[in-house]
Motif scaffolding. Structure first.
Motif, PDB file in Angstrom:
ATOM      1  N   ALA A 124       0.830  -1.215   0.000  1.00 40.41           N
ATOM      2  CA  ALA A 124       0.000   0.000   0.000  1.00 40.41           C
ATOM      3  C   ALA A 124       0.862   1.261   0.000  1.00 40.41           C
ATOM      4  O   ALA A 124       0.452   2.302  -0.516  1.00 40.41           O
ATOM      5  N   GLN A 125       2.076   1.173   0.561  1.00 29.27           N
ATOM      6  CA  GLN A 125       2.957   2.338   0.654  1.00 29.27           C
ATOM      7  C   GLN A 125       4.061   2.346  -0.409  1.00 29.27           C
ATOM      8  O   GLN A 125       4.926   3.227  -0.396  1.00 29.27           O
ATOM      9  N   LEU A 126       4.033   1.384  -1.315  1.00 30.21           N
ATOM     10  CA  LEU A 126       5.081   1.283  -2.334  1.00 30.21           C
ATOM     11  C   LEU A 126       5.075   2.506  -3.257  1.00 30.21           C
ATOM     12  O   LEU A 126       4.051   2.854  -3.836  1.00 30.21           O
ATOM     13  N   ARG A 127       6.238   3.137  -3.404  1.00 29.81           N
ATOM     14  CA  ARG A 127       6.392   4.275  -4.307  1.00 29.81           C
ATOM     15  C   ARG A 127       6.814   3.793  -5.689  1.00 29.81           C
ATOM     16  O   ARG A 127       7.572   2.827  -5.811  1.00 29.81           O
ATOM     17  N   ILE A 128       6.376   4.501  -6.710  1.00 31.81           N
ATOM     18  CA  ILE A 128       6.705   4.143  -8.085  1.00 31.81           C
ATOM     19  C   ILE A 128       8.211   4.189  -8.312  1.00 31.81           C
ATOM     20  O   ILE A 128       8.770   3.352  -9.039  1.00 31.81           O
ATOM     21  N   ARG A 129       8.882   5.139  -7.669  1.00 36.27           N
ATOM     22  CA  ARG A 129      10.326   5.292  -7.872  1.00 36.27           C
ATOM     23  C   ARG A 129      11.119   4.087  -7.357  1.00 36.27           C
ATOM     24  O   ARG A 129      12.292   3.912  -7.714  1.00 36.27           O
ATOM     25  N   ASP A 130      10.482   3.258  -6.518  1.00 34.38           N
ATOM     26  CA  ASP A 130      11.181   2.102  -5.953  1.00 34.38           C
ATOM     27  C   ASP A 130      10.957   0.818  -6.757  1.00 34.38           C
ATOM     28  O   ASP A 130      11.277  -0.280  -6.297  1.00 34.38           O
ATOM     29  N   ILE A 131      10.384   0.944  -7.940  1.00 30.75           N
ATOM     30  CA  ILE A 131      10.123  -0.216  -8.799  1.00 30.75           C
ATOM     31  C   ILE A 131      11.095  -0.197  -9.968  1.00 30.75           C
ATOM     32  O   ILE A 131      11.215   0.805 -10.685  1.00 30.75           O
ATOM     33  N   ASN A 132      11.805  -1.304 -10.170  1.00 29.20           N
ATOM     34  CA  ASN A 132      12.745  -1.425 -11.288  1.00 29.20           C
ATOM     35  C   ASN A 132      12.382  -2.684 -12.073  1.00 29.20           C
ATOM     36  O   ASN A 132      12.849  -3.784 -11.763  1.00 29.20           O
TER      37      ASN A 132
ATOM     38  N   PHE B 163      10.807  -2.236  -0.730  1.00 30.93           N
ATOM     39  CA  PHE B 163       9.839  -1.817   0.280  1.00 30.93           C
ATOM     40  C   PHE B 163      10.604  -1.035   1.341  1.00 30.93           C
ATOM     41  O   PHE B 163      11.573  -1.552   1.920  1.00 30.93           O
ATOM     42  N   ARG B 164      10.212   0.202   1.572  1.00 29.21           N
ATOM     43  CA  ARG B 164      10.931   1.077   2.502  1.00 29.21           C
ATOM     44  C   ARG B 164      10.366   0.997   3.925  1.00 29.21           C
ATOM     45  O   ARG B 164       9.168   0.858   4.119  1.00 29.21           O
ATOM     46  N   ASP B 165      11.283   1.106   4.881  1.00 30.62           N
ATOM     47  CA  ASP B 165      10.910   1.214   6.296  1.00 30.62           C
ATOM     48  C   ASP B 165       9.867   0.160   6.668  1.00 30.62           C
ATOM     49  O   ASP B 165       8.755   0.476   7.098  1.00 30.62           O
ATOM     50  N   THR B 166      10.226  -1.098   6.514  1.00 28.81           N
ATOM     51  CA  THR B 166       9.305  -2.201   6.767  1.00 28.81           C
ATOM     52  C   THR B 166       9.102  -2.432   8.263  1.00 28.81           C
ATOM     53  O   THR B 166       9.658  -1.724   9.097  1.00 28.81           O
ATOM     54  N   LYS B 167       8.333  -3.449   8.578  1.00 26.24           N
ATOM     55  CA  LYS B 167       7.994  -3.766   9.971  1.00 26.24           C
ATOM     56  C   LYS B 167       9.240  -3.952  10.823  1.00 26.24           C
ATOM     57  O   LYS B 167       9.254  -3.602  12.009  1.00 26.24           O
TER      58      LYS B 167
ATOM     59  N   GLY C 277      11.958  -2.381  10.428  1.00 24.58           N
ATOM     60  CA  GLY C 277      12.701  -1.134  10.486  1.00 24.58           C
ATOM     61  C   GLY C 277      13.739  -0.962   9.394  1.00 24.58           C
ATOM     62  O   GLY C 277      14.528  -0.016   9.432  1.00 24.58           O
ATOM     63  N   ASP C 278      13.759  -1.859   8.405  1.00 25.08           N
ATOM     64  CA  ASP C 278      14.755  -1.756   7.348  1.00 25.08           C
ATOM     65  C   ASP C 278      14.085  -1.698   5.971  1.00 25.08           C
ATOM     66  O   ASP C 278      12.878  -1.845   5.846  1.00 25.08           O
ATOM     67  N   ASP C 279      14.897  -1.465   4.944  1.00 24.10           N
ATOM     68  CA  ASP C 279      14.415  -1.514   3.570  1.00 24.10           C
ATOM     69  C   ASP C 279      14.658  -2.921   3.028  1.00 24.10           C
ATOM     70  O   ASP C 279      15.687  -3.538   3.339  1.00 24.10           O
ATOM     71  N   ARG C 280      13.721  -3.416   2.213  1.00 19.54           N
ATOM     72  CA  ARG C 280      13.866  -4.789   1.699  1.00 19.54           C
ATOM     73  C   ARG C 280      13.688  -4.809   0.188  1.00 19.54           C
ATOM     74  O   ARG C 280      12.677  -4.355  -0.334  1.00 19.54           O
ATOM     75  N   CYS C 281      14.687  -5.335  -0.502  1.00 23.01           N
ATOM     76  CA  CYS C 281      14.625  -5.473  -1.949  1.00 23.01           C
ATOM     77  C   CYS C 281      14.119  -6.879  -2.273  1.00 23.01           C
ATOM     78  O   CYS C 281      14.657  -7.862  -1.750  1.00 23.01           O
ATOM     79  N   VAL C 282      13.082  -6.981  -3.109  1.00 24.97           N
ATOM     80  CA  VAL C 282      12.490  -8.289  -3.413  1.00 24.97           C
ATOM     81  C   VAL C 282      12.473  -8.526  -4.920  1.00 24.97           C
ATOM     82  O   VAL C 282      12.552  -7.594  -5.736  1.00 24.97           O
ATOM     83  N   HIS C 283      12.363  -9.785  -5.280  1.00 26.49           N
ATOM     84  CA  HIS C 283      12.333 -10.202  -6.680  1.00 26.49           C
ATOM     85  C   HIS C 283      10.916 -10.062  -7.245  1.00 26.49           C
ATOM     86  O   HIS C 283       9.935 -10.380  -6.579  1.00 26.49           O
ATOM     87  N   ILE C 284      10.833  -9.595  -8.488  1.00 25.59           N
ATOM     88  CA  ILE C 284       9.547  -9.480  -9.175  1.00 25.59           C
ATOM     89  C   ILE C 284       9.378 -10.695 -10.086  1.00 25.59           C
ATOM     90  O   ILE C 284      10.127 -10.848 -11.054  1.00 25.59           O
TER      91      ILE C 284
ATOM     92  N   SER D 190      -2.297   7.822 -11.521  1.00 26.21           N
ATOM     93  CA  SER D 190      -2.413   9.259 -11.821  1.00 26.21           C
ATOM     94  C   SER D 190      -1.028   9.901 -11.853  1.00 26.21           C
ATOM     95  O   SER D 190      -0.126   9.518 -11.107  1.00 26.21           O
ATOM     96  N   ASP D 191      -0.866  10.893 -12.714  1.00 28.88           N
ATOM     97  CA  ASP D 191       0.438  11.550 -12.879  1.00 28.88           C
ATOM     98  C   ASP D 191       0.931  12.217 -11.604  1.00 28.88           C
ATOM     99  O   ASP D 191       2.136  12.371 -11.403  1.00 28.88           O
ATOM    100  N   ASP D 192       0.002  12.647 -10.743  1.00 31.00           N
ATOM    101  CA  ASP D 192       0.411  13.367  -9.529  1.00 31.00           C
ATOM    102  C   ASP D 192       0.547  12.465  -8.309  1.00 31.00           C
ATOM    103  O   ASP D 192       0.702  12.948  -7.184  1.00 31.00           O
ATOM    104  N   SER D 193       0.503  11.146  -8.509  1.00 27.15           N
ATOM    105  CA  SER D 193       0.625  10.221  -7.380  1.00 27.15           C
ATOM    106  C   SER D 193       2.011   9.590  -7.334  1.00 27.15           C
ATOM    107  O   SER D 193       2.532   9.123  -8.356  1.00 27.15           O
ATOM    108  N   GLU D 194       2.614   9.578  -6.154  1.00 26.94           N
ATOM    109  CA  GLU D 194       3.908   8.911  -5.986  1.00 26.94           C
ATOM    110  C   GLU D 194       3.738   7.430  -5.656  1.00 26.94           C
ATOM    111  O   GLU D 194       4.684   6.660  -5.751  1.00 26.94           O
ATOM    112  N   PHE D 195       2.514   7.031  -5.275  1.00 24.81           N
ATOM    113  CA  PHE D 195       2.247   5.643  -4.897  1.00 24.81           C
ATOM    114  C   PHE D 195       1.819   4.818  -6.111  1.00 24.81           C
ATOM    115  O   PHE D 195       1.097   5.294  -6.984  1.00 24.81           O
ATOM    116  N   LEU D 196       2.245   3.554  -6.131  1.00 24.81           N
ATOM    117  CA  LEU D 196       1.760   2.636  -7.161  1.00 24.81           C
ATOM    118  C   LEU D 196       0.257   2.440  -6.969  1.00 24.81           C
ATOM    119  O   LEU D 196      -0.529   2.473  -7.917  1.00 24.81           O
ATOM    120  N   PHE D 197      -0.126   2.217  -5.721  1.00 24.58           N
ATOM    121  CA  PHE D 197      -1.534   2.180  -5.334  1.00 24.58           C
ATOM    122  C   PHE D 197      -1.723   3.357  -4.375  1.00 24.58           C
ATOM    123  O   PHE D 197      -0.857   3.631  -3.557  1.00 24.58           O
TER     124      PHE D 197
END
Length: 393
Positions: A207-215, A223-227, A229-236, A252-259
């Motif tokens: 729910a908090q995933l930012r578009i800039r964090d998707i590659n 995923f930033r600042d997870t439960k 307390g760290d950032d976690r890089c996961v496989h797509i 939407s163009d003005d949204s930083e969130f994927l959702f």
């Protein structure tokens, strides 16, 4: 101290606690009884250097300890502490330390409370989170030398019923169909469910995933600042990539969130996935008992069934330890992959047992090998064949 609803609809307040004036009175409404209770608490004999729970919260709210916590944790504590302060806020921190039964009384009262919005009783999880917020407040009091120990940490809290809900293939199929629905709200909810299923993440993380964090090029996202307390890089995975492509095309163009969910102020905030669940449930795409964590459970359970190493699962899902995955490893021994593994093990054990029996009969190594070659597909051999081999010795 306690407030009891009488059969005639009135409310009886009884105060029988040390340091407080005794009181036994009936009121027309619960609000009147609560006001009288609060007034009685204010008459408690003060202890030098003591503060009320309300005063302690105001200090904690502007403290360094509170500001260093994540924004999500701050919001959770601020929300969950409200009913605690409404009921116990006038009590001094030392009075609560001296009589922790007040906290148990609070939990009993909350367990009887019926939400005016849902018309249901509070869940054990809600009560537990409220007590956890109180515990954080008392932990702060300990650092400021206002109490000796965090007396809330030892209080037993309601245990939540363990969830075992998964997502069967037919339900996943329905959700996948709706991921391309012309109604953007339904498509968004369906994609969210499938991404939780195929990434194995926590719903709150997605729910908090930012578009800039998707590659998508490298098939990874962060995923930033997870439960923990760290950032976690996961496989797509390929299935996840498909849903990401679909959703990115609708953001939407003005949204930083994927959702995201647009707030009343017009700003984008993390996605309100409970709303999405309700939409799909109303259309019978998912069952009434569906909860978003079922997707994470499905990912982990299928991974275990498919013999994926637990360390690999742990890295993808962000669990603190491999042991934390054990709650997902229940009732899975009938999965096809597990059956095959158990059958292979049973075959090996059977062969070892036969070799031991042949050796016990005094057969030579050459004879034992010959008999093994005579085994049928079920791993059985006729004792007549054994006799024939022995006669040739």
């Amino acid at each position: 101290m306690g407030i009891t609803r009488l059969k005639n609809g009135k409310f009886q307040l009884q105060v029988r606690r040390k340091g407080l004036p005794k009181l036994d009175k009936v009121f027309e409404s619960k609000d009147e009884a609560l006001a009288a209770e609060a007034a009685a608490v204010r008459k408690q004999k003060p202890i030098p250097g003591d503060v009320t729970l309300n005063e302690l919260w105001e200090r904690y709210r502007v403290s360094r300890e509170f500001s260093e916590k994540s924004e999500k944790t701050q919001d959770t504590e601020a929300g969950r502490i409200k009913p605690v302060l409404a009921s116990l806020g006038e009590y001094s921190i030392k009075a609560l330390e001296a009589d922790t039964s007040l906290i148990y009384d609070y939990m009993d009262e909350r367990a009887r409370y019926i939400s005016p919005r849902t018309k249901k009783k509070l869940s054990g999880t809600s009560i537990r989170l409220e007590v956890a917020a109180l515990s954080a407040l008392v932990a702060f009091a300990k650092t400021r030398k206002q109490v000796r120990e965090n007396f809330v940490s030892g209080i037993s809290r309601p245990v939540s019923k363990r969830r075992k809900r998964r997502i069967p293939p037919v339900e996943q199929g329905k959700v996948k169909i709706y991921a391309r629905n012309s109604d953007e709200r339904l498509a968004k909810a369906a994609r969210f469910i499938l991404l939780v299923r195929h990434l194995g993440c926590r719903p709150g993380e997605l729910a908090q995933l930012r578009i800039r964090d998707i590659n998508l090029t490298n098939q990874e996202l962060v995923f930033r600042d997870t439960k923990n307390g760290d950032d976690r890089c996961v496989h797509i995975t390929s299935e996840a990539a498909e849903m990401l492509h679909l959703q990115l095309g609708d953001v939407s163009d003005d949204s930083e969130f994927l959702f995201g969910t647009r707030s009343r102020s017009g700003a984008w905030v993390p996605y309100n996935y409970a709303y999405g669940i309700n939409l799909l449930s109303e259309r019978e795409v998912i069952g009434k008992d569906f909860h978003m964590h079922a997707g994470r459970r499905e990912f982990i359970s299928r991974a275990i069934e498919s013999s994926v190493p637990l360390l690999t699962i742990k890295k993808q899902t962000g669990h603190k330890s491999v042991q934390a995955l054990e709650i997902y490893d229940e009732g899975l021994s009938t999965a096809p992959e597990i059956r095959a593994e158990l059958d292979r093990l049973a075959s090996k054990v059977k062969q070892e047992g036969l070799l031991g029996a042949f050796e016990a009969l005094g057969m030579t190594e050459q004879q034992r090998k010959k008999l093994l070659g005579m085994l049928n597909e079920d791993g059985w051999i006729s004792f007549d064949d054994v006799a024939k081999v022995k006669k040739k010795r």
